[in-house]
Design a protein around this motif. Sequence first.
Motif, PDB file in Angstrom:
ATOM      1  N   LYS A   1       0.852 -14.756  -4.275  1.00 39.64           N
ATOM      2  CA  LYS A   1       0.361 -13.680  -5.129  1.00 39.64           C
ATOM      3  C   LYS A   1       0.771 -12.355  -4.489  1.00 39.64           C
ATOM      4  O   LYS A   1       0.868 -12.253  -3.257  1.00 39.64           O
ATOM      5  N   THR A   2       0.983 -11.345  -5.336  1.00 43.40           N
ATOM      6  CA  THR A   2       1.305 -10.018  -4.809  1.00 43.40           C
ATOM      7  C   THR A   2       0.544  -8.956  -5.595  1.00 43.40           C
ATOM      8  O   THR A   2       0.084  -9.188  -6.715  1.00 43.40           O
ATOM      9  N   GLY A   3       0.432  -7.787  -4.975  1.00 41.26           N
ATOM     10  CA  GLY A   3      -0.232  -6.662  -5.623  1.00 41.26           C
ATOM     11  C   GLY A   3       0.294  -5.362  -5.074  1.00 41.26           C
ATOM     12  O   GLY A   3       1.068  -5.326  -4.108  1.00 41.26           O
ATOM     13  N   VAL A   4      -0.129  -4.269  -5.695  1.00 41.52           N
ATOM     14  CA  VAL A   4       0.268  -2.935  -5.246  1.00 41.52           C
ATOM     15  C   VAL A   4      -0.926  -2.012  -5.427  1.00 41.52           C
ATOM     16  O   VAL A   4      -1.621  -2.061  -6.444  1.00 41.52           O
ATOM     17  N   CYS A   5      -1.207  -1.203  -4.406  1.00 35.66           N
ATOM     18  CA  CYS A   5      -2.336  -0.284  -4.484  1.00 35.66           C
ATOM     19  C   CYS A   5      -1.943   1.048  -3.868  1.00 35.66           C
ATOM     20  O   CYS A   5      -0.920   1.174  -3.191  1.00 35.66           O
ATOM     21  N   GLY A   6      -2.753   2.048  -4.113  1.00 35.69           N
ATOM     22  CA  GLY A   6      -2.525   3.353  -3.527  1.00 35.69           C
ATOM     23  C   GLY A   6      -3.681   4.259  -3.854  1.00 35.69           C
ATOM     24  O   GLY A   6      -4.432   4.028  -4.822  1.00 35.69           O
ATOM     25  N   LEU A   7      -3.841   5.287  -3.038  1.00 34.89           N
ATOM     26  CA  LEU A   7      -4.931   6.233  -3.223  1.00 34.89           C
ATOM     27  C   LEU A   7      -4.376   7.571  -3.672  1.00 34.89           C
ATOM     28  O   LEU A   7      -3.392   8.063  -3.113  1.00 34.89           O
ATOM     29  N   SER A   8      -4.970   8.166  -4.712  1.00 40.86           N
ATOM     30  CA  SER A   8      -4.578   9.474  -5.226  1.00 40.86           C
ATOM     31  C   SER A   8      -3.133   9.421  -5.738  1.00 40.86           C
ATOM     32  O   SER A   8      -2.836   8.649  -6.636  1.00 40.86           O
ATOM     33  N   MET A   9      -2.224  10.206  -5.166  1.00 43.16           N
ATOM     34  CA  MET A   9      -0.826  10.137  -5.592  1.00 43.16           C
ATOM     35  C   MET A   9      -0.279   8.722  -5.461  1.00 43.16           C
ATOM     36  O   MET A   9       0.476   8.248  -6.319  1.00 43.16           O
ATOM     37  N   GLY A  10      -0.667   8.028  -4.398  1.00 45.62           N
ATOM     38  CA  GLY A  10      -0.225   6.652  -4.229  1.00 45.62           C
ATOM     39  C   GLY A  10      -0.705   5.740  -5.336  1.00 45.62           C
ATOM     40  O   GLY A  10      -0.043   4.751  -5.678  1.00 45.62           O
ATOM     41  N   GLY A  11      -1.863   6.062  -5.912  1.00 43.58           N
ATOM     42  CA  GLY A  11      -2.370   5.275  -7.027  1.00 43.58           C
ATOM     43  C   GLY A  11      -1.553   5.448  -8.289  1.00 43.58           C
ATOM     44  O   GLY A  11      -1.358   4.502  -9.062  1.00 43.58           O
ATOM     45  N   VAL A  12      -1.058   6.677  -8.524  1.00 41.93           N
ATOM     46  CA  VAL A  12      -0.168   6.909  -9.664  1.00 41.93           C
ATOM     47  C   VAL A  12       1.098   6.071  -9.505  1.00 41.93           C
ATOM     48  O   VAL A  12       1.555   5.402 -10.439  1.00 41.93           O
ATOM     49  N   HIS A  13       1.657   6.095  -8.305  1.00 38.06           N
ATOM     50  CA  HIS A  13       2.875   5.318  -8.059  1.00 38.06           C
ATOM     51  C   HIS A  13       2.598   3.814  -8.174  1.00 38.06           C
ATOM     52  O   HIS A  13       3.413   3.067  -8.709  1.00 38.06           O
ATOM     53  N   ALA A  14       1.432   3.375  -7.672  1.00 40.19           N
ATOM     54  CA  ALA A  14       1.083   1.960  -7.780  1.00 40.19           C
ATOM     55  C   ALA A  14       0.969   1.531  -9.235  1.00 40.19           C
ATOM     56  O   ALA A  14       1.416   0.438  -9.616  1.00 40.19           O
TER      57      ALA A  14
ATOM     58  N   HIS B   1       0.849  -1.194   0.000  1.00 42.21           N
ATOM     59  CA  HIS B   1       0.000   0.000   0.000  1.00 42.21           C
ATOM     60  C   HIS B   1       0.884   1.243   0.000  1.00 42.21           C
ATOM     61  O   HIS B   1       1.695   1.433   0.918  1.00 42.21           O
ATOM     62  N   LEU B   2       0.708   2.112  -1.009  1.00 42.15           N
ATOM     63  CA  LEU B   2       1.511   3.319  -1.143  1.00 42.15           C
ATOM     64  C   LEU B   2       0.718   4.552  -0.703  1.00 42.15           C
ATOM     65  O   LEU B   2      -0.510   4.571  -0.780  1.00 42.15           O
ATOM     66  N   ALA B   3       1.428   5.582  -0.281  1.00 40.10           N
ATOM     67  CA  ALA B   3       0.795   6.727   0.379  1.00 40.10           C
ATOM     68  C   ALA B   3       0.223   7.734  -0.612  1.00 40.10           C
ATOM     69  O   ALA B   3       0.851   8.071  -1.618  1.00 40.10           O
TER      70      ALA B   3
END
Length: 360
Positions: free
Chosen positions: A202-215, A123-125
Amino acid sequence: MVTVNLGILHYVLDHVYGAFVHRTKLSTPFFSRGWGGNKLDMLESMIRQLFPELYGQNWPPNLVEPIWRTVWETKTACLREGVFRTPCDEQLIDALPPESRSARVAFLAPKFVSPNRMACVVHLAGTGDHTFERRLRLGGPLLKENIATMVLESPFYGQRRPILQRGAKLLCVSDLLLLGRVTIEEARSLLYWLETEGGFGKTGVCGLSMGGVHAAMVGSLHPTPVATLPFLSPHSAAVAFCEGILKHGTAWEALREDGSVHKASMTLEEVRERMRSVLSLTDVTRFPVPKNPNAVILVSATDDGYIPRHSVLELQKAWPGSEVRWVTGGHVSSFLLHNDEFRKAIVDGLNRLPWKETSL
């Protein structure tokens, strides 16, 4: 009888919140110290290296070795926090403020489940997300689905925030690029750690707003399929700072004055054009399609004052096979009210991936 248009209310809420946070003098605006000088030029060059069609993917990344401590544990779950030196190369490390050179993660996982039958999502910020707490609350209910949560503290945020920076308001444009470049490197290294050292199936990456761009960038660059889950995210930071509400929280006059030191006096429109040009480096549509686009799920808000609808659709168009799910609300209200939809997207994205084969 008065009919209330909820869409307008959500949109107005975004603008009221934005006016309070970005148009008052309670805090300094973004980029109050200008572009960042030579550091910006260096970062523009380095960020172009993220585009694999030009420079390659530099895989595998440097392996991180977090030093862990247990925060708490129950009969069924355990929360640990880890610290590691950022795995970026020395040029990037030298560009970082000293406070940002050590990375911090929180790792929430179920107990007594074999890692190869468990998933983990990094989870990215988002902008202003300085602590682990919100993202741990988002991931906590997923423990019952055997999904672990790894939360990365971004450079320039939390305990990694430079001493002169107030809140989330980055001092220079170069700081935004540096934050993104380092976050991507650290997230890629954490995914590699989860897959090689952790043995997760299994793996994944998520983020909200700016974190979503990075994800989205991390999912794009990963050499094997991962669930890629951008929430309330634009396709580029240029949209957020030049079209959405954040444009009202940007120090355009300071940027104009700083830019005029190096060339003839700039107009504000020229400053905005330069910003669009610089932040075009964050345009995710320029990145390759992830290895499994069906495991890309974007969750976006119908009445988002920060992220225009067209930006979401541009990324979906660039990545055929990806899915957009719309939730009713604005940026702020969706952030507060739609965690269940974010969790469902995480579960569904992971379910679209096969389990990694393991040797017997």
